[in-house]
Design a protein around this motif. Sequence first.
Motif: not given
Length: 434
Positions: A283-288, A308-313, A317-319, A416-422
């Motif tokens: 889904l994240a890939t499709n959004v991009a 995080a690995e499968l969606a890559g770039a 920024g995903t929370l 806790v809120i997390y975010e994908v960073q790098d």
Amino acid sequence: MQTPKRSPRRLLAMIAVAGLVLSACGGDGDTPGDGTSDATGDAATTATSDAPTTGDDGSEVASGDSGGEATGEPITVGAIFDRTGATGDVGSVFGDGVTAYVEHLNANGGIEGRPIELPNADYAYDVAQAEQLYSQYLSDGMVAFSGWGTGDTEALVPRVTSDEIPFISGSYSETLRDPAEAPYNFVVALTYSDQMRIALNHLNEVSGGEHLEIAVFHNDSPFGLSPVEDGRTYIADQGYDMGYEAYPMPSGAADFFGELSRAQDQGADYIVIQNVSSPAAQLATNVADQGMDAPIVCLNWCADEGFAELAGAAAEGTLGVPPWTPPYQSDEDLSDVEAYLEEQGQSIDDVNVHFTQGWYQFAVMAEGIRQVVAAGDEVTGPNIKAALEEMEPYDTPVSEPIDFTADDHAGMESGVIYEVQDGTWTAVSDPITP
């Protein structure tokens, strides 16, 4: 706020290690390495170990006597895992964590010298199969049960209640937290509904209270639907200026462009996902690919390294609102897990959040049993239930303290809120209570 200590390995390394750990933990019920199993449960695995004593003094080894392999009267706890079904991408790793914990516990004295027998099988996310396996393990003398999915866990509530079998599941459905409705079910983590409330509260804060359109993409199952209406109710109760629409994600879909088209028509500002990591990454890939400017928020089962690995770039920024800290984010003592993995020729960097989630989730059940044994009481379902309700908050290195009461069987109150960073899930908030 916790800060990263380690960087996660690549997903392929995680999958390879999961196979190695399963080979170490599995038996006839779950064939190691090939993802198959005897679905009838006739040859269900019993987790045992002849591994040497590690001698570490982590909190979970304290459940045993650390005096060598347990040789006393076994205590039977049944378990089901989804290794090959709709949630197998996360369920297999979670199951590896559970069986690894039991193997490690038994090699280090068990529970006051008594080993845990863990008959278990892959039920492939099939409710009828879960019910059959539950019946089999009950006839084998189990005193507690480790479950998995929301649909099967909720379906078994009447039987669990009648049989007086304490039941800790991989489902964090809010309907399981009320002892008046499900007296023998315990929700170890922050419920899906509380995760949704934290996410909505956070989005309202970052928007400054301005109008938002929220699109909830969910697994097309009781698991996926679990927090949806509670989210809608929370928006109304809090008076948030939010539109809110839900979109089922068909199992096995190659893409979600049709669903995203409807979310675009809605004017979605944010997408909240209640699903496991593989479809969430798609889904994240499709959004991009669609060029949508709608950040994603993952609840428990997609806020992981696999996503995080499968969606890559597309994951940047995903929370996320995961109740469990990724092992590379924990700054607490993970020596018990590290000692076990070292025996397998691996390290903590080779496993992801769902492995330690399974490990410590089962450790909570083991602690309840330990308290019964230590008190000299008979190990029965009612006694384990009482021990879980009365024991002190249980600390783990990868979560908030877990605390049940006789009035509330939800073990966590904050997240806790997390975010994908790098490419790495990074904590960006202190614990939040919805």
